[in-house]
Design a protein around this motif. Sequence first.
Motif, mmCIF file in Angstrom:
data_model
loop_
_atom_site.group_PDB
_atom_site.id
_atom_site.type_symbol
_atom_site.label_atom_id
_atom_site.label_comp_id
_atom_site.label_asym_id
_atom_site.label_seq_id
_atom_site.Cartn_x
_atom_site.Cartn_y
_atom_site.Cartn_z
ATOM 1 N N LEU A 33 -16.285 2.231 -30.282
ATOM 2 C CA LEU A 33 -15.862 1.018 -29.585
ATOM 3 C C LEU A 33 -16.779 -0.138 -29.959
ATOM 4 O O LEU A 33 -17.892 0.070 -30.450
ATOM 5 C CB LEU A 33 -15.913 1.231 -28.069
ATOM 6 N N PHE A 34 -16.310 -1.341 -29.677
ATOM 7 C CA PHE A 34 -17.091 -2.556 -29.935
ATOM 8 C C PHE A 34 -16.917 -3.499 -28.760
ATOM 9 O O PHE A 34 -15.893 -3.475 -28.073
ATOM 10 C CB PHE A 34 -16.603 -3.245 -31.217
ATOM 11 N N ILE A 35 -17.895 -4.366 -28.538
ATOM 12 C CA ILE A 35 -17.829 -5.370 -27.480
ATOM 13 C C ILE A 35 -17.718 -6.749 -28.116
ATOM 14 O O ILE A 35 -18.511 -7.101 -28.990
ATOM 15 C CB ILE A 35 -19.065 -5.310 -26.559
ATOM 16 N N ASP A 36 -16.749 -7.522 -27.653
ATOM 17 C CA ASP A 36 -16.576 -8.900 -28.111
ATOM 18 C C ASP A 36 -17.655 -9.754 -27.452
ATOM 19 O O ASP A 36 -17.643 -9.941 -26.236
ATOM 20 C CB ASP A 36 -15.187 -9.402 -27.736
ATOM 21 N N PRO A 37 -18.599 -10.288 -28.234
ATOM 22 C CA PRO A 37 -19.690 -11.066 -27.647
ATOM 23 C C PRO A 37 -19.232 -12.382 -27.020
ATOM 24 O O PRO A 37 -19.920 -12.945 -26.175
ATOM 25 C CB PRO A 37 -20.626 -11.314 -28.828
ATOM 26 N N GLU A 38 -18.063 -12.858 -27.412
ATOM 27 C CA GLU A 38 -17.533 -14.099 -26.845
ATOM 28 C C GLU A 38 -16.963 -13.883 -25.445
ATOM 29 O O GLU A 38 -16.873 -14.822 -24.653
ATOM 30 C CB GLU A 38 -16.449 -14.682 -27.758
ATOM 31 N N LEU A 39 -16.574 -12.662 -25.129
ATOM 32 C CA LEU A 39 -15.966 -12.374 -23.832
ATOM 33 C C LEU A 39 -16.892 -11.667 -22.848
ATOM 34 O O LEU A 39 -16.688 -11.742 -21.642
ATOM 35 C CB LEU A 39 -14.696 -11.522 -24.019
ATOM 36 N N CYS A 40 -17.891 -10.970 -23.353
ATOM 37 C CA CYS A 40 -18.805 -10.224 -22.485
ATOM 38 C C CYS A 40 -19.550 -11.182 -21.564
ATOM 39 O O CYS A 40 -20.103 -12.193 -22.008
ATOM 40 C CB CYS A 40 -19.798 -9.441 -23.340
ATOM 41 N N ILE A 41 -19.549 -10.852 -20.277
ATOM 42 C CA ILE A 41 -20.224 -11.707 -19.290
ATOM 43 C C ILE A 41 -21.572 -11.130 -18.863
ATOM 44 O O ILE A 41 -22.171 -11.595 -17.904
ATOM 45 C CB ILE A 41 -19.330 -11.969 -18.063
ATOM 46 N N ASP A 42 -22.020 -10.086 -19.561
ATOM 47 C CA ASP A 42 -23.343 -9.516 -19.327
ATOM 48 C C ASP A 42 -23.486 -8.943 -17.913
ATOM 49 O O ASP A 42 -24.539 -9.016 -17.310
ATOM 50 C CB ASP A 42 -24.409 -10.586 -19.585
ATOM 51 N N CYS A 43 -22.415 -8.362 -17.384
ATOM 52 C CA CYS A 43 -22.443 -7.837 -16.014
ATOM 53 C C CYS A 43 -23.092 -6.462 -15.923
ATOM 54 O O CYS A 43 -23.440 -6.016 -14.830
ATOM 55 C CB CYS A 43 -21.028 -7.783 -15.437
ATOM 56 N N GLU A 44 -23.209 -5.756 -17.035
ATOM 57 C CA GLU A 44 -23.817 -4.433 -17.133
ATOM 58 C C GLU A 44 -23.016 -3.322 -16.477
ATOM 59 O O GLU A 44 -23.496 -2.193 -16.353
ATOM 60 C CB GLU A 44 -25.255 -4.433 -16.601
ATOM 61 N N ALA A 45 -21.790 -3.568 -16.054
ATOM 62 C CA ALA A 45 -20.980 -2.530 -15.411
ATOM 63 C C ALA A 45 -20.730 -1.352 -16.344
ATOM 64 O O ALA A 45 -20.623 -0.204 -15.908
ATOM 65 C CB ALA A 45 -19.658 -3.107 -14.935
ATOM 66 N N CYS A 46 -20.647 -1.610 -17.636
ATOM 67 C CA CYS A 46 -20.343 -0.571 -18.619
ATOM 68 C C CYS A 46 -21.519 0.357 -18.903
ATOM 69 O O CYS A 46 -21.330 1.520 -19.264
ATOM 70 C CB CYS A 46 -19.866 -1.197 -19.917
ATOM 71 N N VAL A 47 -22.724 -0.134 -18.754
ATOM 72 C CA VAL A 47 -23.912 0.615 -19.167
ATOM 73 C C VAL A 47 -24.021 1.979 -18.481
ATOM 74 O O VAL A 47 -24.147 3.002 -19.158
ATOM 75 C CB VAL A 47 -25.196 -0.223 -18.978
ATOM 76 N N PRO A 48 -23.952 2.064 -17.159
ATOM 77 C CA PRO A 48 -24.080 3.389 -16.537
ATOM 78 C C PRO A 48 -22.875 4.304 -16.764
ATOM 79 O O PRO A 48 -22.969 5.510 -16.553
ATOM 80 C CB PRO A 48 -24.250 3.069 -15.053
ATOM 81 N N GLU A 49 -21.772 3.750 -17.213
ATOM 82 C CA GLU A 49 -20.565 4.558 -17.458
ATOM 83 C C GLU A 49 -20.595 5.285 -18.794
ATOM 84 O O GLU A 49 -19.846 6.235 -19.002
ATOM 85 C CB GLU A 49 -19.318 3.673 -17.395
ATOM 86 N N CYS A 50 -21.449 4.872 -19.703
ATOM 87 C CA CYS A 50 -21.506 5.471 -21.034
ATOM 88 C C CYS A 50 -22.315 6.773 -20.986
ATOM 89 O O CYS A 50 -23.525 6.739 -20.761
ATOM 90 C CB CYS A 50 -22.138 4.506 -22.031
ATOM 91 N N PRO A 51 -21.662 7.912 -21.233
ATOM 92 C CA PRO A 51 -22.368 9.193 -21.140
ATOM 93 C C PRO A 51 -23.339 9.467 -22.287
ATOM 94 O O PRO A 51 -24.126 10.410 -22.207
ATOM 95 C CB PRO A 51 -21.237 10.220 -21.119
ATOM 96 N N VAL A 52 -23.308 8.645 -23.330
ATOM 97 C CA VAL A 52 -24.219 8.848 -24.461
ATOM 98 C C VAL A 52 -25.222 7.699 -24.623
ATOM 99 O O VAL A 52 -25.909 7.607 -25.634
ATOM 100 C CB VAL A 52 -23.444 9.078 -25.780
ATOM 101 N N ASP A 53 -25.302 6.831 -23.629
ATOM 102 C CA ASP A 53 -26.260 5.711 -23.650
ATOM 103 C C ASP A 53 -26.157 4.872 -24.925
ATOM 104 O O ASP A 53 -27.154 4.545 -25.559
ATOM 105 C CB ASP A 53 -27.694 6.209 -23.468
ATOM 106 N N ALA A 54 -24.919 4.507 -25.274
ATOM 107 C CA ALA A 54 -24.674 3.745 -26.506
ATOM 108 C C ALA A 54 -24.665 2.237 -26.293
ATOM 109 O O ALA A 54 -24.616 1.492 -27.257
ATOM 110 C CB ALA A 54 -23.339 4.170 -27.114
ATOM 111 N N ILE A 55 -24.712 1.762 -25.044
ATOM 112 C CA ILE A 55 -24.560 0.334 -24.772
ATOM 113 C C ILE A 55 -25.889 -0.265 -24.321
ATOM 114 O O ILE A 55 -26.525 0.230 -23.398
ATOM 115 C CB ILE A 55 -23.476 0.094 -23.702
ATOM 116 N N TYR A 56 -26.265 -1.351 -24.997
ATOM 117 C CA TYR A 56 -27.533 -2.040 -24.706
ATOM 118 C C TYR A 56 -27.279 -3.535 -24.527
ATOM 119 O O TYR A 56 -26.397 -4.093 -25.181
ATOM 120 C CB TYR A 56 -28.496 -1.921 -25.886
#
Length: 104
Positions: A33-56
């Motif tokens: 997967l990829f995150i669109d940097p223009e749309l991401c609002i930096d809310c961090e909601a996705c971070v704890p949902e990733c079971p492989v700690d791939a999101i920073y």
Amino acid sequence: MTHVVTAACEGCKYTDCVTVCPCECFHEGERMLFIDPELCIDCEACVPECPVDAIYPDHALPAELEHFVKVNAEMSLVTPVILVKKKPLADSEGDGPTNHASAE
């Protein structure tokens, strides 16, 4: 600021993160997967949902993963938005995530 999907997603592509994203900024490639940097609002909601700690957060990326800022920006332009949870790739049950230098 934005969040970045890194190498740990490659080959497993868990999609738990997309269901909690309030701004629909996740895009689906063949192997990750990829995150669109223009749309991401930096809310961090996705971070704890990733079971492989791939999101920073982009400002907290380890040096060896910094190139994923550019990878996410480029790939979010050419891959479709993903809004629903899907079954992870078969590789996800293998030896765990890899740290490839490139994506897709």
